[in-house]
Structures are given as C-alpha cells and as structure tokens.
Design an enzyme around this catalytic site. Structure first.
Site, PDB file in Angstrom:
ATOM      1  N   HIS A 477      11.413 -13.647 -11.320  1.00 49.79           N
ATOM      2  CA  HIS A 477      11.776 -12.426 -10.595  1.00 49.79           C
ATOM      3  C   HIS A 477      12.472 -11.407 -11.512  1.00 49.79           C
ATOM      4  O   HIS A 477      12.666 -10.251 -11.122  1.00 49.79           O
ATOM      5  CB  HIS A 477      12.699 -12.789  -9.422  1.00 49.79           C
ATOM      6  CG  HIS A 477      12.519 -11.898  -8.231  1.00 49.79           C
ATOM      7  ND1 HIS A 477      11.928 -10.660  -8.314  1.00 49.79           N
ATOM      8  CD2 HIS A 477      12.862 -12.058  -6.914  1.00 49.79           C
ATOM      9  CE1 HIS A 477      11.904 -10.102  -7.122  1.00 49.79           C
ATOM     10  NE2 HIS A 477      12.459 -10.933  -6.246  1.00 49.79           N
ATOM     11  N   ASP A 481       8.334  -8.236  -9.634  1.00 53.29           N
ATOM     12  CA  ASP A 481       8.895  -7.921  -8.317  1.00 53.29           C
ATOM     13  C   ASP A 481       8.100  -8.631  -7.223  1.00 53.29           C
ATOM     14  O   ASP A 481       6.958  -9.063  -7.431  1.00 53.29           O
ATOM     15  CB  ASP A 481       8.872  -6.415  -8.072  1.00 53.29           C
ATOM     16  CG  ASP A 481       9.812  -5.671  -9.013  1.00 53.29           C
ATOM     17  OD1 ASP A 481      10.826  -6.259  -9.417  1.00 53.29           O
ATOM     18  OD2 ASP A 481       9.510  -4.508  -9.352  1.00 53.29           O
TER      19      ASP A 481
END
Length: 506
Positions: A477, A481
């Site tokens: 992450h 995204d």
C-alpha cells in the site's frame, strides 16, 4: 606424452558429479573437442571433451563413480603411442604406489569451499567421517548448509582425518578451515586396521562397504528410516536420494496395522510428552524463507483485495483447442498461461503493481518478469519467466513446465529465481479455496489463484451453476493505492471471463 583428462569446473557450489556415460572406450581414437564422457550433478549435465587428439589409453573413473572437481577421469596417449606408457609413468587414482615412510605424511588443511555469490557463511550440517578415519581423495567428509544450497566438502587428498575444527552446528565463513588431515599414501596406509573391518565382516548398515550418498543419509535421518529399510540402486548397492523417496512412498502406501483393542489410558505427563517429541534444526533454506516472509510483513504496508472470476469461457476455450494446441506446440495448454497473459494485460494499465520502492524512489519496470511460486520437497521456490509480456501462450506453457520440473528436482540455479517483478501463486492445486498470499520482496504485488469450484450464480436474473475461482491480490500500500489494486484485479477478471479481450488488447 600422456595427457590427463580431468573433471572440469562443475558450477557454483557444485563439488562433485557422477560419471553417467562414456562415449569412448580404451583404444578408441579421439579428436580435439570430441565428447569423451558425460557427468551428472544435482543441477546440470556436463559433457567432457577431449583436450587433445590421440588414443584413449585408459579410463580411471568408471560409469557410476562419484568424482570431485579436477579428479582424474582418463588418460590420452598421442596417436601411435597408445600402450607405450607404463603404469609407473602415468598418474592414476588406482595405480599401485611404493609405500613411503611415515615422514611423508604431511598435514593437509580442509577448507570451506566457495559458497556462491553473496554467500559468506554456512553451517556445518553433518560430518560423514570422524577423527582417525582413513579417507580417499574426493571422498565426502562433511556437508555444509547455506541459506541457498547444500554444499558437500570432499577430501582434498588421501590420508587420515586427524582433527575436526568445526563441529556439527558450527557456523563457518567462506575460506575458513574445517579440519586437518594427515595427507599422503603413507598416512592412508597407516590408518587403524579397524577401518577395513566393514570389508571383512558384516557392517551394521547391512554388510555393505559402500558409502551411501550424503543427500540420502540426510533424507533417511529426516524421515527416521534405517538404511536396512532402503534398497540401494546406485553403484554396488549405494543408496541414492531417490531410493529414500521410494521407500517413504512405499511405507505410506502400505496397509495400516490393525487397531489394538481400546484401553483406558491415563493422561501423559509433560515429561512423557517431551520424550515423544522430535526436535529438528531448521535448514538454512527454511530459515531464509521464514526470514524473508517475515521481513516482507515488517517492511511493506501489505494489504489484500479479493474478487472472483467465472472460469466458464477460459475452460471452454481450453477444452476446444487443447488437443490441437498440444499437437502443434508439443506442450499441454493449462490455465497458467491465461492468468499470466491476463496479469501482463492488467500491469500495462496499472504499472505501479509492477514497480518497486528503492529508498525514496519508485522504480517502474517497462517489462514483466513473472515469478511462478512452486512448492517443492525442499521448500517454496519462485522460478522467474523473463519478458513474459512478449511471449506466446505456447512459450509460456513450455517454460512453466520445464522450470517446474527442475524446481521439483532441485536443479534451478539462483539466477533463475531472481529478478522477478510480479508473482503468481497457485494454491488451488492443493485445494485452497481462499488465502492471502505474502509479497515476494522487493515486488509490490502477488496474485493468488485458488480452487475452481462450481457455485450457484445469478446470471441475467437466473440462478446457474458456474465454475468460480476466488482471486486475491496482495499489494504494498506504500506504492499501490486501493483504486489501482482493485482496477488491476477487475482487469484480470474481465480478461479471463472474456479471453477475446486479450487478443484485441481491451
């Protein structure tokens, strides 16, 4: 002048080989670079060419013999001079020699061999000899374990093992000293007489005086097998690793003994439980796998998103063309090529899933080197298929089959398991319905495939039974995204549910 034919360099971390086939026999004429014999290691097959033109005078290492690097294989005499060299003039591993005095026994150091690129230390796993044992040149002394491979250490000369400096379990550095031998033929001849006892009386290992393969000894120890339970198929009854695997398989397939009548049992004490436990030290490979997986969890901001795919169209396409595909390309059409192509298609749209973080930089890869995770008896390995975005279905299937076989045989090189940019893990072959795969650092994405299962689905307002598969994308992450991860997984799903999209690049 006789020319010696010796074992060439066998490759990184490979110290011995088995003579598989001789293409020539004594008395045959040979040309320069003409193949004399073929050697087999646990990784590759090596052909040994003739260094000169002449006549093969004798063969020192016969088919089935185990030889170390630079060991003598044969002798070649110049054309017209074959047979003119006497035994006393020609060096040979088997020729009779005059017994030197005890003063000729000089100390010989046994050193840690080169362990491979970026590997600086190893653990002493097993000593096959003890102090006072007589050993022959190239006979296996001990086995070392690194975090990548196991390395067998041969005796640098014939003699007697006089001192062991690194005991089992000790950590040693590349180039360090493992033991000291009293070298020379005199030292070997002065070995204790009991070292010859196995040849004169039945030994505890079943009466044979043949040293079993080190890898077989290790496998028997791990499986708790007695050598008497294993039938050796190697030279002179030598037990090979494959023989141990066959014995284990036979034991598993044997009918279970009849259950004993049920008896009232008391709860065992903690001490009794401890006596029934078995404690086995993790191999260096398993330690490395554990460390790398934990590092991935500690370093990356790892998250997993899920979706499911209807496999109806892919299965129909495969069933329609699999026979024609195999007939033309000589390889079976599986599902992995569809998933590989679908991932390459999605990575073009979401390139951050194919990127990696390097310090404060993001490195985007304008190519796809696909890692295909594979479970092996030694542990999890990830062979890499390079530039799969430019390869056809047939090329992908052929390479997956070839690398998968060599992965199971333990014959993949380190170079073939490095450089991947994205990984696919197929837990469905083991029956997994859903899981969260762990990233393979420094990659930023890994796709988990799962079991295909018929489930009721609502299609155009009607309930129909469809072959469904859950997909899981684990991603970093920090660089990917949520929108990018979901988009990637949706594009994979769309490409598999309508494979025509792959053809039309949609």
């Amino acid at each position: 002048m006789t020319t010696e034919v010796r074992v060439p360099t066998l490759g990184e971390s490979v110290t011995e080989a088995t003579v598989a086939t001789w293409f020539k026999k004594p008395g045959d004429s040979v040309d320069v670079d003409e193949m004399l014999c073929e050697l087999e290691t646990d990784k590759v097959t090596v052909e040994v060419p003739s260094p000169v033109e002449g006549v093969l005078e004798d063969i020192v290492a016969q088919e089935g013999d185990t030889v170390g690097v630079d060991a003598l294989l044969a002798n070649i005499a110049p054309a017209g001079e074959a047979g003119s060299t006497t035994v006393e003039e020609r060096p040979s591993a088997t020729k009779p020699e005059a017994k030197p005095s005890s003063d000729d026994a000089t100390p010989v150091d046994v050193m840690v061999p080169t362990l491979g690129e970026s590997v600086t230390e190893a653990t002493v796993s097993t000593w096959f000899k003890k102090v006072g044992d007589a050993v022959q040149q190239d006979e296996m002394l001990c086995e070392l374990e690194t975090d990548k491979v196991s390395v067998e250490v041969p005796a640098p000369a014939s003699g007697v093992l006089t001192e062991i400096l690194a005991e089992e379990g000790a950590t040693v550095e590349a180039g360090g000293k493992l033991a000291v031998m009293s070298g020379g033929a005199g030292a070997a001849a002065s070995a204790p007489a009991e070292s010859k006892a196995p040849a004169e009386a039945p030994a505890s290992s079943g009466g044979k005086d043949v040293e079993d393969a080190p890898s077989a000894k290790k496998a028997m120890a791990e499986a708790g097998l007695d050598p008497k339970q294993v039938t050796g198929t190697g030279k002179d009854g030598r037990i090979m690793k494959e023989d141990v695997s066959a014995a284990i398989s036979a034991a598993k397939s044997a009918p279970a003994p009849a259950a004993a009548p049920a008896q009232a049992q008391r709860a065992p004490s903690p001490a009794e439980d401890a006596a029934r436990e078995e404690r086995v030290k993790m191999t260096r490979l398993r330690q490395t796998i554990a460390r790398r997986l934990k590092d991935a969890q500690n370093t990356a901001a790892m998250l997993t998103t899920y979706n499911e795919v209807d496999m109806t169209e892919v299965m129909a396409l495969r069933n329609q063309y699999k026979d024609l595909f195999e007939k033309k390309h000589g390889v079976r059409l599986g599902f992995m090529s569809f998933f590989t192509k679908a991932c390459c298609h999605a990575l073009k749209e979401v390139p951050e899933v194919n990127a990696e973080i390097d310090g404060t930089d993001v490195v985007y890869k304008n190519f796809v080197h696909m890692g295909i995770a594979a479970g092996t008896p030694q542990g999890l390995v990830v062979p890499v298929l390079r530039d799969v975005d430019a390869k056809s279905f047939a090329e992908i299937e052929a390479e997956i089959a070839e690398k998968g076989k060599r992965a199971r045989d333990g014959k993949l090189s380190m170079a073939e398991m490095q450089g991947g940019t994205f990984t696919i893990s197929n837990g469905g072959v083991y029956g997994s319905l859903m899981s969260s795969p762990i990233l393979n650092p420094p990659q930023s994405g890994i796709l988990g495939m799962h079991k295909i299962q018929d489930r009721p689905m609502v299609i155009n307002g009607e309930i129909k039974i469809r072959p469904m598969m859950y997909l899981a994308l684990s991603y970093d992450h920090r660089i990917v995204d949520g929108k990018g991860a979901v988009t990637f997984l949706v594009r994979v799903k769309e490409a598999l549910e309508d494979p025509r999209r792959l053809l039309m690049d949609l």
